[in-house]
Design a protein around this motif. Structure first.
Motif, mmCIF file in Angstrom:
data_model
loop_
_atom_site.group_PDB
_atom_site.id
_atom_site.type_symbol
_atom_site.label_atom_id
_atom_site.label_comp_id
_atom_site.label_asym_id
_atom_site.label_seq_id
_atom_site.Cartn_x
_atom_site.Cartn_y
_atom_site.Cartn_z
ATOM 1 N N PHE A 68 -20.888 37.582 -68.594
ATOM 2 C CA PHE A 68 -20.670 38.840 -69.308
ATOM 3 C C PHE A 68 -20.485 40.000 -68.343
ATOM 4 C CE2 PHE A 68 -21.177 36.441 -72.814
ATOM 5 C CZ PHE A 68 -22.447 36.065 -73.164
ATOM 6 N N ARG A 69 -21.280 40.011 -67.247
ATOM 7 C CA ARG A 69 -21.122 41.075 -66.268
ATOM 8 C C ARG A 69 -20.773 40.473 -64.913
ATOM 9 N NH1 ARG A 69 -23.665 46.411 -68.012
ATOM 10 N NH2 ARG A 69 -22.663 46.952 -66.052
ATOM 11 N N GLY A 70 -19.847 39.550 -64.920
ATOM 12 C CA GLY A 70 -19.470 38.875 -63.680
ATOM 13 C C GLY A 70 -18.873 39.825 -62.668
ATOM 14 N N TYR A 71 -18.278 40.919 -63.140
ATOM 15 C CA TYR A 71 -17.667 41.871 -62.220
ATOM 16 C C TYR A 71 -18.724 42.464 -61.285
ATOM 17 C CZ TYR A 71 -14.480 45.621 -60.804
ATOM 18 O OH TYR A 71 -13.682 46.467 -60.093
ATOM 19 N N ASP A 72 -19.901 42.783 -61.861
ATOM 20 C CA ASP A 72 -20.978 43.314 -61.019
ATOM 21 C C ASP A 72 -21.351 42.321 -59.933
ATOM 22 O OD1 ASP A 72 -22.763 44.742 -63.871
ATOM 23 O OD2 ASP A 72 -20.986 45.373 -62.790
ATOM 24 N N THR A 73 -21.440 41.041 -60.309
ATOM 25 C CA THR A 73 -21.857 40.031 -59.338
ATOM 26 C C THR A 73 -20.790 39.842 -58.273
ATOM 27 O OG1 THR A 73 -23.024 39.004 -61.161
ATOM 28 C CG2 THR A 73 -22.803 37.722 -59.165
ATOM 29 N N LEU A 74 -19.518 39.910 -58.690
ATOM 30 C CA LEU A 74 -18.449 39.803 -57.698
ATOM 31 C C LEU A 74 -18.563 40.921 -56.664
ATOM 32 C CD1 LEU A 74 -15.790 38.550 -56.750
ATOM 33 C CD2 LEU A 74 -14.606 39.961 -58.416
ATOM 34 N N ASN B 5 -7.239 38.795 -68.705
ATOM 35 C CA ASN B 5 -8.265 39.750 -68.281
ATOM 36 C C ASN B 5 -8.972 39.188 -67.069
ATOM 37 O OD1 ASN B 5 -8.058 41.833 -70.191
ATOM 38 N ND2 ASN B 5 -9.088 40.563 -71.705
ATOM 39 N N LEU B 6 -9.301 40.067 -66.131
ATOM 40 C CA LEU B 6 -10.027 39.645 -64.942
ATOM 41 C C LEU B 6 -11.357 39.032 -65.351
ATOM 42 C CD1 LEU B 6 -9.594 39.912 -61.846
ATOM 43 C CD2 LEU B 6 -11.087 41.872 -61.922
ATOM 44 N N THR C 256 -14.245 32.183 -53.324
ATOM 45 C CA THR C 256 -14.104 31.330 -54.510
ATOM 46 C C THR C 256 -14.226 32.152 -55.780
ATOM 47 O OG1 THR C 256 -15.193 29.614 -53.242
ATOM 48 C CG2 THR C 256 -14.940 29.235 -55.595
ATOM 49 N N PHE C 257 -15.219 33.053 -55.775
ATOM 50 C CA PHE C 257 -15.422 33.891 -56.948
ATOM 51 C C PHE C 257 -14.166 34.727 -57.219
ATOM 52 C CE2 PHE C 257 -17.273 35.778 -60.289
ATOM 53 C CZ PHE C 257 -18.551 36.263 -60.204
ATOM 54 N N LEU C 258 -13.640 35.330 -56.162
ATOM 55 C CA LEU C 258 -12.466 36.169 -56.323
ATOM 56 C C LEU C 258 -11.268 35.345 -56.791
ATOM 57 C CD1 LEU C 258 -11.678 39.085 -55.939
ATOM 58 C CD2 LEU C 258 -11.010 38.568 -53.602
ATOM 59 N N VAL D 280 -7.509 33.703 -61.057
ATOM 60 C CA VAL D 280 -6.951 32.621 -61.881
ATOM 61 C C VAL D 280 -7.184 32.922 -63.357
ATOM 62 C CG1 VAL D 280 -7.340 30.224 -62.518
ATOM 63 C CG2 VAL D 280 -7.049 30.829 -60.133
ATOM 64 N N ALA D 281 -8.404 33.405 -63.676
ATOM 65 C CA ALA D 281 -8.690 33.764 -65.066
ATOM 66 C C ALA D 281 -7.782 34.890 -65.519
ATOM 67 C CB ALA D 281 -10.158 34.165 -65.200
ATOM 68 N N LEU D 282 -7.461 35.807 -64.604
ATOM 69 C CA LEU D 282 -6.561 36.897 -64.946
ATOM 70 C C LEU D 282 -5.191 36.353 -65.341
ATOM 71 C CD1 LEU D 282 -5.961 39.958 -64.959
ATOM 72 C CD2 LEU D 282 -5.330 39.748 -62.571
ATOM 73 N N ARG D 283 -4.693 35.355 -64.565
ATOM 74 C CA ARG D 283 -3.379 34.794 -64.883
ATOM 75 C C ARG D 283 -3.409 34.019 -66.189
ATOM 76 N NH1 ARG D 283 0.946 35.935 -62.786
ATOM 77 N NH2 ARG D 283 1.347 35.332 -60.649
ATOM 78 N N LEU D 284 -4.539 33.284 -66.437
ATOM 79 C CA LEU D 284 -4.574 32.404 -67.601
ATOM 80 C C LEU D 284 -4.853 33.166 -68.894
ATOM 81 C CD1 LEU D 284 -6.508 29.275 -66.316
ATOM 82 C CD2 LEU D 284 -4.091 29.486 -66.819
#
Lengths: 104, 314
Positions: free
Chosen positions: B151-157, B271-272, B257-259, B264-268
């Protein structure tokens, strides 16, 4: 008094103690310790605020934020310690001096 | 009756916490201050358990108390060899009037903050219900892991990038590596041989269990880093053949890997970091595994301080 309120007040107490030590001491290692204590105080208030809602699971978003905060705090502490060591290697004392004292 | 006992326990624990903090910051001897800080970290871990946050308790014990304590002690040891003062104690305060004014201001601030906390409304609507409602679609069973990695993966990235930045910063300052002990004592020698494999096992368990129980990548990475620091203290050094490049590759793998998966999720999905629904659990496991190893390497690199692979260049 609920547990959350006790720990929130303790968190505020930690923040204040840390802030006072940050101003009072000139030794850089003590300032770093003070900043870590302040950070822990803030995390306590964040978690205590999250326990208020008496749902089945405690609110996990503050917990995730606190874990992020702990990791960032250790990274910042490591960098700050190295900076302190470099400063001490240059000047011989682990304190920050005013600029006008250094000018010839 | 039970409420009275638990309430008393909370008050005593909170007072102990404040006592440790006061002892840390008011102690004249710096070594005592650092040891009290480690005790403070462990008391904080108990407080996290009381606040129903076992993930945070694990992270605080491993990172906040353990690794920060190791970093502080290593820095203190180096400070004693390079500082000019024989007593590495407090360098003195400012004028008495100034410090009294600061104390009064901070007392007022503490009173204001305490009042603000006191008047917090006892019923707050947090995000707990939203997380519980969407937990099934996140791919994991532990709500904190779901928040951290989904849910807040952006923070972890960004958190992983902050760790990378810290390593770059420390390496750019050019420290000397820790002194190699010629012969570690019997206790350290025996304990490190027993504890290091156990710590690696515990780290692997924390990583695997973090999907559905308290645990996760950061806690596992910190325990793995503790094993690394223990081995370093007992005299182990990275084989010279491995050099600096392999350390750099290990450190970069986790954030990269995270990035990569985020892009990849952005392409599929458009949304990032929006993981495809059926794949979320597996992707989170991949991210956490690489992140654990990278975090462990980063924390050990922060402890060592010196750039790896530099010895042969000097």
């Amino acid at each position: 008094m609920s547990a959350a309120l006790i720990y929130a007040l303790a968190g505020m107490g930690l923040f204040s103690i840390g802030l006072h030590a940050l101003f009072a001491h000139r030794h850089l290692l003590r300032k770093i310790l003070a900043i870590n204590v302040m950070g822990s105080g803030v995390f306590l208030v964040l978690a205590a605020a999250g326990v208020r809602d008496d749902a089945a699971i405690p609110d996990p978003v503050p917990h995730a934020l606190i874990i992020t905060g702990i990791v960032v705090a250790v990274a910042a502490t490591a960098l700050a310690l190295v900076l302190m060591l470099k400063l001490t290697a240059q000047t011989g004392h682990p304190v920050l001096t005013d600029a006008k004292q250094d000018s010839p | 009756m039970a409420a009275l006992i638990s309430g008393t326990f909370d008050v005593v624990l909170a007072l102990a916490l404040l006592g440790f903090a006061w002892g840390t910051l008011a102690s004249v001897d710096l070594f005592k201050a650092i040891v009290l800080f480690i005790a403070f970290g462990l008391a904080m871990a108990l407080v996290w358990v009381r606040l129903r946050a076992p993930d945070v308790a694990l992270a605080e014990a491993a990172i906040g108390a353990g690794l920060t304590g190791a970093l502080l002690l290593a820095a203190y040891a180096k400070l004693r060899t390079i500082a000019l003062d024989a007593t590495v104690a407090d360098a003195g305060h400012g004028s008495h009037g100034r410090s009294a004014a600061i104390s009064i201001l901070i007392l007022l601030l503490a009173a204001a903050l305490g009042y603000a906390v006191w008047t917090l409304s006892p019923d707050g609507i947090g995000l707990g219900r939203d997380v519980a409602a969407n937990l099934g679609r996140s791919g994991v069973g532990n709500p904190v892991t779901a928040v951290l990695l989904n849910f807040r993966g952006y923070d972890t990235l960004l958190e992983m990038m902050v760790l990378l930045l810290a390593v770059i910063g420390v390496w750019s300052l050019g420290m000397t590596p820790p002194r190699r002990e010629p012969a570690p004592g019997v206790v350290l020698d025996t304990l490190s041989r027993v504890l290091a494999p156990l710590l690696i096992l515990v780290a692997a368990y924390l990583l695997w269990a973090g999907a559905d129980a308290p645990g996760g990548a950061f806690q596992a990475g910190a325990v793995l880093a503790a094993a690394g620091v223990l081995m370093l203290l007992a005299g182990w050094r990275l084989p010279a053949a491995m050099g600096g490049l392999s350390v750099r590759i290990v450190i970069v793998t986790g954030p990269a890997t995270f990035l990569l998966l985020a892009v990849v999720a952005l392409r599929l999905e458009g949304n990032l970091l929006q993981f495809p629904l059926g794949w979320a659990g597996n992707l989170i496991l991949i991210i956490e595994t690489t992140a654990t190893i990278s975090i462990a390497a980063i924390l050990v690199a922060l402890f060592v301080g010196a750039v790896p692979g530099n010895a042969d260049r000097q």
